[in-house]
Scaffold this active site. Structure first.
Site, PDB file in Angstrom:
ATOM      1  N   SER A  96       7.545   4.323  -0.561  1.00 54.36           N
ATOM      2  CA  SER A  96       6.554   4.748   0.441  1.00 54.36           C
ATOM      3  C   SER A  96       7.255   5.365   1.639  1.00 54.36           C
ATOM      4  O   SER A  96       6.701   6.213   2.337  1.00 54.36           O
ATOM      5  CB  SER A  96       5.722   3.556   0.891  1.00 54.36           C
ATOM      6  OG  SER A  96       5.178   2.922  -0.238  1.00 54.36           O
ATOM      7  N   GLN A 123       7.924  -9.488   7.609  1.00 59.62           N
ATOM      8  CA  GLN A 123       9.152  -9.013   6.960  1.00 59.62           C
ATOM      9  C   GLN A 123       9.758  -7.810   7.671  1.00 59.62           C
ATOM     10  O   GLN A 123      10.735  -7.240   7.202  1.00 59.62           O
ATOM     11  CB  GLN A 123       8.909  -8.724   5.478  1.00 59.62           C
ATOM     12  CG  GLN A 123       8.012  -7.533   5.175  1.00 59.62           C
ATOM     13  CD  GLN A 123       7.667  -7.450   3.698  1.00 59.62           C
ATOM     14  OE1 GLN A 123       6.884  -8.240   3.165  1.00 59.62           O
ATOM     15  NE2 GLN A 123       8.256  -6.496   2.987  1.00 59.62           N
ATOM     16  N   GLY A 126       9.317  -4.209  -8.695  1.00 61.51           N
ATOM     17  CA  GLY A 126      10.115  -3.067  -9.134  1.00 61.51           C
ATOM     18  C   GLY A 126      11.606  -3.332  -8.983  1.00 61.51           C
ATOM     19  O   GLY A 126      12.043  -3.997  -8.042  1.00 61.51           O
ATOM     20  N   HIS A 171       4.413   2.047  -7.932  1.00 59.22           N
ATOM     21  CA  HIS A 171       3.408   0.970  -7.941  1.00 59.22           C
ATOM     22  C   HIS A 171       2.518   1.083  -9.181  1.00 59.22           C
ATOM     23  O   HIS A 171       2.171   0.078  -9.805  1.00 59.22           O
ATOM     24  CB  HIS A 171       2.507   1.061  -6.710  1.00 59.22           C
ATOM     25  CG  HIS A 171       3.212   0.877  -5.409  1.00 59.22           C
ATOM     26  ND1 HIS A 171       3.403   1.897  -4.513  1.00 59.22           N
ATOM     27  CD2 HIS A 171       3.788  -0.222  -4.838  1.00 59.22           C
ATOM     28  CE1 HIS A 171       4.047   1.452  -3.455  1.00 59.22           C
ATOM     29  NE2 HIS A 171       4.307   0.170  -3.620  1.00 59.22           N
ATOM     30  N   GLU A 216       3.707   6.467  -7.791  1.00 59.22           N
ATOM     31  CA  GLU A 216       3.895   6.241  -9.241  1.00 59.22           C
ATOM     32  C   GLU A 216       4.670   4.951  -9.544  1.00 59.22           C
ATOM     33  O   GLU A 216       4.471   4.335 -10.586  1.00 59.22           O
ATOM     34  CB  GLU A 216       4.615   7.433  -9.870  1.00 59.22           C
ATOM     35  CG  GLU A 216       3.709   8.470 -10.476  1.00 59.22           C
ATOM     36  CD  GLU A 216       2.712   7.938 -11.504  1.00 59.22           C
ATOM     37  OE1 GLU A 216       3.109   7.169 -12.407  1.00 59.22           O
ATOM     38  OE2 GLU A 216       1.528   8.296 -11.407  1.00 59.22           O
ATOM     39  N   GLY A 272       0.814  -1.211   0.000  1.00 63.19           N
ATOM     40  CA  GLY A 272       0.000   0.000   0.000  1.00 63.19           C
ATOM     41  C   GLY A 272       0.846   1.259   0.000  1.00 63.19           C
ATOM     42  O   GLY A 272       2.032   1.226  -0.321  1.00 63.19           O
ATOM     43  N   LEU A 299       0.421   3.614  -2.105  1.00 58.76           N
ATOM     44  CA  LEU A 299       0.789   3.500  -3.523  1.00 58.76           C
ATOM     45  C   LEU A 299       1.303   4.828  -4.085  1.00 58.76           C
ATOM     46  O   LEU A 299       0.784   5.898  -3.774  1.00 58.76           O
ATOM     47  CB  LEU A 299      -0.426   3.046  -4.336  1.00 58.76           C
ATOM     48  CG  LEU A 299      -1.071   1.717  -3.895  1.00 58.76           C
ATOM     49  CD1 LEU A 299      -2.236   1.371  -4.825  1.00 58.76           C
ATOM     50  CD2 LEU A 299      -0.057   0.571  -3.863  1.00 58.76           C
TER      51      LEU A 299
HETATM   52  O1  PAF Z   1       7.941  -4.809  -2.048  1.00 59.01           O
HETATM   53  C1  PAF Z   1       7.003  -4.853  -1.235  1.00 59.01           C
HETATM   54  O2  PAF Z   1       6.177  -3.937  -1.138  1.00 59.01           O
HETATM   55  C2  PAF Z   1       6.851  -6.076  -0.346  1.00 59.01           C
HETATM   56  O3  PAF Z   1       8.092  -6.571   0.034  1.00 59.01           O
HETATM   57  C3  PAF Z   1       5.979  -7.188  -0.960  1.00 59.01           C
HETATM   58  C4  PAF Z   1       6.597  -7.744  -2.214  1.00 59.01           C
HETATM   59  C5  PAF Z   1       4.596  -6.620  -1.275  1.00 59.01           C
HETATM   60  C6  PAF Z   1       5.809  -8.327   0.043  1.00 59.01           C
HETATM   61  O4  PAF Z   1       5.182  -7.916   1.209  1.00 59.01           O
END
Ligand code: PAF
Length: 280
Positions: free
Chosen positions: A186, A61, A147, A37, A35, A31, A33
């Site tokens: 972000s 993570q 990306g 994304h 440009e 999220g 988001l």
């Molecule tokens: O790159 C990210 O935003 C995150 O690491 C992902 C790939 C959505 C996994 O949570």
């Protein structure tokens, strides 16, 4: 556009799209988001008939002292952006939906997760690969879009897909940058105006490095020193790593050549920023 919170509903909507003969494109995100994304969503729309975006701030993570709690979650704005960009389905699960019980099963790619960002974020990639494997099992996409800014993540995900014979193709899209060159992220939202100004040195250091390589410099140490010198123009910047590695194995190399990845991570106060260039 459907906005769905449950795994079962996603599975049945994707199954219906597939039975209508549509190819499935998937953009996993956390999220907030931007440009970057949106460029992945556009690439997915160009290549696929049915585009799924997941918005899930994945707790597994993040390290214990990282920014899980303060990670931006502007969900209404994100949904609006997805709608405007022709997404077919947004999957926005709660943590309890994705991790119904204590997680005992992990997907762990070895070796290439221990260097670069993995050195300072010990379980980060295990969390990324586990959640991506879960999301791929739920969405069953033909193509998933990542990306190049998170270069190591892209290499790790590709390796997981290959090693586990997963039935999808990973598409890696170019870095999208702000006017001053800073790669969109972000986490840029955490920066104060003064920090944001100095953050542009990250890109400048890579541009200077590209020029040096174009003039014929191949020695990794000389290139690393030059990147460090550019970054030292700001007292706010702390260098976490400057790595010159083979793009596939992520092993350090002494001399750059085609296929070399030059990756840098810095901290400005508590904000961690990464960027990279590929030598062609
Ligand atoms: O790159 C990210 O935003 C995150 O690491 C992902 C790939 C959505 C996994 O949570």
């Amino acid at each position: 556009m459907d906005v769905i919170q449950t795994i079962n509903e996603v599975k049945s909507l994707v199954k219906k799209a597939r039975s209508d003969g549509k190819t499935i494109g998937f953009v996993p995100t956390m999220g907030a988001l931007h440009e970057g994304h949106l460029s992945l969503i556009r690439a997915a729309n160009e290549k696929c008939d049915f585009v799924v975006v997941s918005i899930f701030v994945n707790p597994t993570q993040f390290g214990p002292s990282e920014d899980l709690d303060k990670y931006p979650r502007p969900i209404e704005k994100d949904i609006e952006l997805c709608e405007k960009n022709n997404v077919d389905l947004v999957f926005n699960p709660a943590v309890e939906q994705m991790y119904k019980q204590q997680n005992l099963t992990w997907v762990n790619v070895e070796k290439i997760t221990e260097c670069l960002c993995g050195s300072s974020r010990p379980n980060h990639f295990r969390g990324v690969t586990t959640v991506c494997a879960k999301l791929f099992n739920i969405v069953k996409p033909d193509f998933a879009f990542f990306g190049q800014k998170d270069a190591q993540q892209a290499v790790v995900i590709k390796r997981m897909v290959c090693d586990l014979n997963m039935d999808l193709e990973i598409v890696v899209c170019p870095i999208v940058r702000a006017a001053d060159g800073l790669a969109l992220s972000s986490r840029n939202a955490y920066l104060t105006p003064e920090q944001r100004k100095d953050a542009a040195l990250l890109y400048k250091s890579l541009q200077n490095c590209r020029q040096l390589i174009e003039k014929g410099e191949k020695n990794s140490q000389t290139i690393t020193d030059q990147i460090r010198t550019t970054l030292s123009e700001s007292p706010l910047i702390k260098v976490e790593y400057i790595s010159i590695v083979d793009f596939h194995s992520l092993e350090d190399i002494g001399r750059v050549s085609a296929g070399t990845l030059i990756a840098v991570a810095i901290r400005i106060a508590n904000t961690r920023l990464i960027d990279n260039i590929l030598v062609d």
